[in-house]
Write a protein that holds these residues in place. Structure first.
Motif, PDB file in Angstrom:
ATOM      1  N   VAL A 188     -18.309 -12.512 -33.962  1.00 33.27           N
ATOM      2  CA  VAL A 188     -19.458 -11.961 -34.291  1.00 33.27           C
ATOM      3  C   VAL A 188     -19.635 -10.633 -33.593  1.00 33.27           C
ATOM      4  N   CYS A 189     -19.330  -9.605 -34.335  1.00 38.08           N
ATOM      5  CA  CYS A 189     -19.059  -8.202 -33.477  1.00 38.08           C
ATOM      6  C   CYS A 189     -20.333  -7.470 -34.069  1.00 38.08           C
ATOM      7  N   GLY A 214     -20.111 -14.551 -30.172  1.00 38.72           N
ATOM      8  CA  GLY A 214     -20.630 -12.968 -30.245  1.00 38.72           C
ATOM      9  C   GLY A 214     -19.945 -12.660 -28.797  1.00 38.72           C
ATOM     10  N   PHE A 215     -19.702 -11.282 -28.975  1.00 36.41           N
ATOM     11  CA  PHE A 215     -19.356 -10.735 -27.823  1.00 36.41           C
ATOM     12  C   PHE A 215     -19.749  -9.297 -27.875  1.00 36.41           C
ATOM     13  N   ILE A 216     -19.820  -8.647 -26.765  1.00 39.31           N
ATOM     14  CA  ILE A 216     -20.008  -7.291 -26.476  1.00 39.31           C
ATOM     15  C   ILE A 216     -19.051  -6.524 -25.711  1.00 39.31           C
ATOM     16  N   LEU A 258     -26.440 -14.526 -31.068  1.00 32.28           N
ATOM     17  CA  LEU A 258     -25.131 -14.909 -30.633  1.00 32.28           C
ATOM     18  C   LEU A 258     -24.339 -13.785 -30.139  1.00 32.28           C
ATOM     19  N   ILE A 259     -24.673 -12.506 -30.767  1.00 29.42           N
ATOM     20  CA  ILE A 259     -24.227 -11.083 -30.059  1.00 29.42           C
ATOM     21  C   ILE A 259     -24.895 -10.801 -28.839  1.00 29.42           C
ATOM     22  N   SER A 260     -26.175 -10.754 -28.862  1.00 26.89           N
ATOM     23  CA  SER A 260     -27.051 -10.188 -27.740  1.00 26.89           C
ATOM     24  C   SER A 260     -26.697 -11.073 -26.537  1.00 26.89           C
ATOM     25  N   ARG A 312     -24.129 -13.270 -26.096  1.00 27.10           N
ATOM     26  CA  ARG A 312     -22.725 -13.608 -26.151  1.00 27.10           C
ATOM     27  C   ARG A 312     -22.340 -15.318 -26.155  1.00 27.10           C
ATOM     28  N   ILE A 313     -22.891 -15.860 -27.026  1.00 24.63           N
ATOM     29  CA  ILE A 313     -23.080 -17.301 -27.161  1.00 24.63           C
ATOM     30  C   ILE A 313     -21.760 -17.739 -28.122  1.00 24.63           C
ATOM     31  N   ARG A 314     -21.437 -18.772 -27.601  1.00 26.66           N
ATOM     32  CA  ARG A 314     -20.185 -19.574 -28.217  1.00 26.66           C
ATOM     33  C   ARG A 314     -20.920 -20.889 -29.119  1.00 26.66           C
TER      34      ARG A 314
END
Lengths: 397, 397
Positions: free
Chosen positions: A305-306, A335-337, B326-328, B330-332
């Motif tokens: 999730v970009c 998700g990642f940043i 999930l992004i903000s 950084r959740i898996r």
């Protein structure tokens, strides 16, 4: 990448530091009425010529955010403002004074226009101050031993002609100059390393897997697709115009591509291109596309999730209904940043620079000329009017 | 767990085999009208006494699914039916003939009542045939060298008095009999190993982390919470009655618990119990709770998606709006199904059996007496009428 820079880069799983306060957030010494009329071409050329005169006070055009934005952003949410800037790092500062060359328009910037809130992962812009974003710049003066006059850098800078960057930790020195410098706003900059980390680190790809990328012709998507092709995956991308679909298939070498705006039923479209399902989804858009993808994932699929650009201008986010697929298909969605992964930048850079030199990877940019064109270029991201990576050219050298 | 059994267990990341077709899916030799009236107590006692007579044909009560179910299941979607069963494995079969003792009511069974569809991860029940589920049983006859008359097993069996299980690969032999046998439908069976895998393998827990568990007093939730406490986490659970909340706090040792039905604002409730946010969410319910949790996750949080019971009886699944977290953050978020992890069962069993013996883990069951009580017990899961693990007692030995 020099060792002294590398060891300071934020490591994954550490809480990232805040983006440093930059010089342009200080009150300007003199400001215009905030109208969007710029200076004339001759005046601008004259300013450019004078930039080498260290210590001189020059006019400094800026793009400021007028106020926090809700709903769809408009050009008038930003304004051109003219301040002055002394082309010298203040006494005792460890910062650098730069001349901005290329500015990067990136989807995440929408969240910085929003009123500060719980869901945002990055500080909001300061209304009345210049917008902040990634860019390529030339050092005019430096208070830091690692940077000297004439160095080229990329990193967080201001939407203005000259910026004082008080902290240099988040800046990268540019060593490979045999590629267009603007590439460091895209394929060799933040979007590039985002594609690299998202694909190789988050998606855990394997040769032969089925890969779907939304917003696929954008700065990140075009590179993810090419990485996936180089790995031997089957790659399909979606985009919002037929011109972009054509680019995906005929320029970037995707196996298939489709215009999501011409599909009444995204589930059916995905089933057409992925009769056996999707192993990897590189998520750039969110909303209805994510919901349709969830119905088409394969067992043990992965979703990186970009971004969720389709949701950024909505006051009420769309609901995603098919999350039960996470269980039934044992999907990992993560998700990642990118600022947690910059320690991988040197490895990424060597790989992708080599790919570019060998012609294994191609890149498409959409350049808007002049700082004044910045607001329209940035807003264009959210209507999809850019074709390829959107760059604003402030100056070419 | 014997080596010969262990090596056959499905490994993670392999596409699992289908659940084997069981004997009770064959046409019954004789059937009743399908009414829900059972045989009288004396007749039943008489049948039980006769079970040791190998090869004898006996009456075999079954709970069958009448037809596929949409919406909320009702008792009348199932029926009691009486067939006959010869208490002998057919010539040449490698299967076992068992007498069922305890049957397990598990939320996932709702999806097997549904018409076969893309989203389901497991075959639907066959209308007209006995319901299939986890249970504890005693072997009356065996065609397989690893099983002999008198062995106790747990695994997939039928909702009936006697079952012919043609394939024994998915059966586990019970060795520790110094605990109630019914525990092998719960804390020492599928729900137990689900809690173990979900918590230790999917959640990547660390001492001191903040853990939230929904449907926390259920078979899986109560164990996850106790694992988390043993690891030194702060643990909060939600449940649907004050009696269950009391159990969580005073029996299972959760730090806090709340009745979600008494909360108008789940986001506010979570903020009350997790002022610093949630590191680990063990997801059993989906829908509105998931949406509220997403607003309260901490950086690098993990969500183990085990079930979504709030959604199982809805024709249109609820939308989840806060996935941008999930992004903000950084959740898996990762779904899992236990049949890919049974290779971990021996390790799990030794750990949890020891915990039980030492009194470090406690367990609450809700026993419904008699096969006839099965339909009501199963449906009760979806209204939350069970307190603790719901078991149906068919026979005690």
């Amino acid at each position: 990448m020099e060792a002294i820079l590398r060891h300071r880069l934020t490591k994954r799983c550490k809480i990232p530091r805040n983006v440093p306060k930059l010089g342009w957030e200080q009150a300007p010494r003199r400001s215009s009425s905030g109208s969007s009329s710029g200076c004339c071409r001759n005046e601008r050329a004259s300013i450019l010529k004078r930039t080498m005169a260290k210590g001189e006070e020059v006019s400094n055009k800026q793009i400021i955010l007028r106020d926090y934005v809700s709903g769809f952003p408009k050009e008038s949410d930003m304004a051109l403002k003219t301040s002055t800037m002394r082309l010298k790092v203040p006494e005792g500062s460890k910062g650098v004074l730069v001349k901005n060359l290329y500015l990067s328009c990136d989807p995440y910037m929408r969240s910085r226009m929003r009123k500060p809130g719980a869901l945002s992962y990055i500080d909001s812009f300061t209304p009345g101050s210049a917008i902040i974003g990634y860019g390529v710049a030339k050092v005019l003066d430096s208070g830091h031993p690692d940077f000297k006059e004439g160095d080229l850098i990329w990193g967080m800078t201001g939407w203005e002609e000259y910026s004082l960057i008080p902290e240099t930790e988040a800046l990268f020195k540019i060593h490979y100059t045999d590629v267009p410098l603007s590439y460091y706003t895209g394929i060799l900059g933040m979007p590039g390393v985002t594609a690299y980390v998202g694909f190789y680190e988050i998606c855990s790809p394997k040769k032969g897997e089925y890969v779907f990328i939304s917003a696929a012709s954008g700065a990140v998507g075009q590179l993810v697709g090419q990485f996936a092709k180089l790995m031997g995956c089957y790659v399909v991308g979606s985009a919002g115009t037929n011109e972009k679909v054509d680019l995906l298939k005929n320029k970037f070498g995707f196996d298939e591509a489709f215009n999501y705006k011409e599909e009444n039923n995204l589930d059916a479209a995905l089933k057409r291109y992925f009769p056996e399902g999707i192993d990897i989804y590189f998520e750039n858009v969110g909303g209805k596309m994510l919901d349709a993808v969830l119905l088409n994932m394969r067992l043990h699929g992965r979703i990186a999730v970009c971004g969720m650009i389709s949701q950024y201008n909505l006051d009420q986010l769309e609901g995603v209904h098919n999350l039960f697929s996470l269980i039934s298909k044992r999907i990992r969605m993560e998700g990642f940043i990118i600022f947690e992964y910059y320690h991988l930048y040197p490895k990424f850079l060597d790989l992708v620079w080599q790919y570019i030199k060998e012609g294994k990877i191609v890149y498409v940019e959409d350049k808007a000329e002049g700082l004044e064109s910045g607001p329209a270029a940035l807003i264009g991201l959210y209507t999809g009017s850019n074709v390829g990576k959107q760059v604003v050219v402030v100056a070419r050298e």
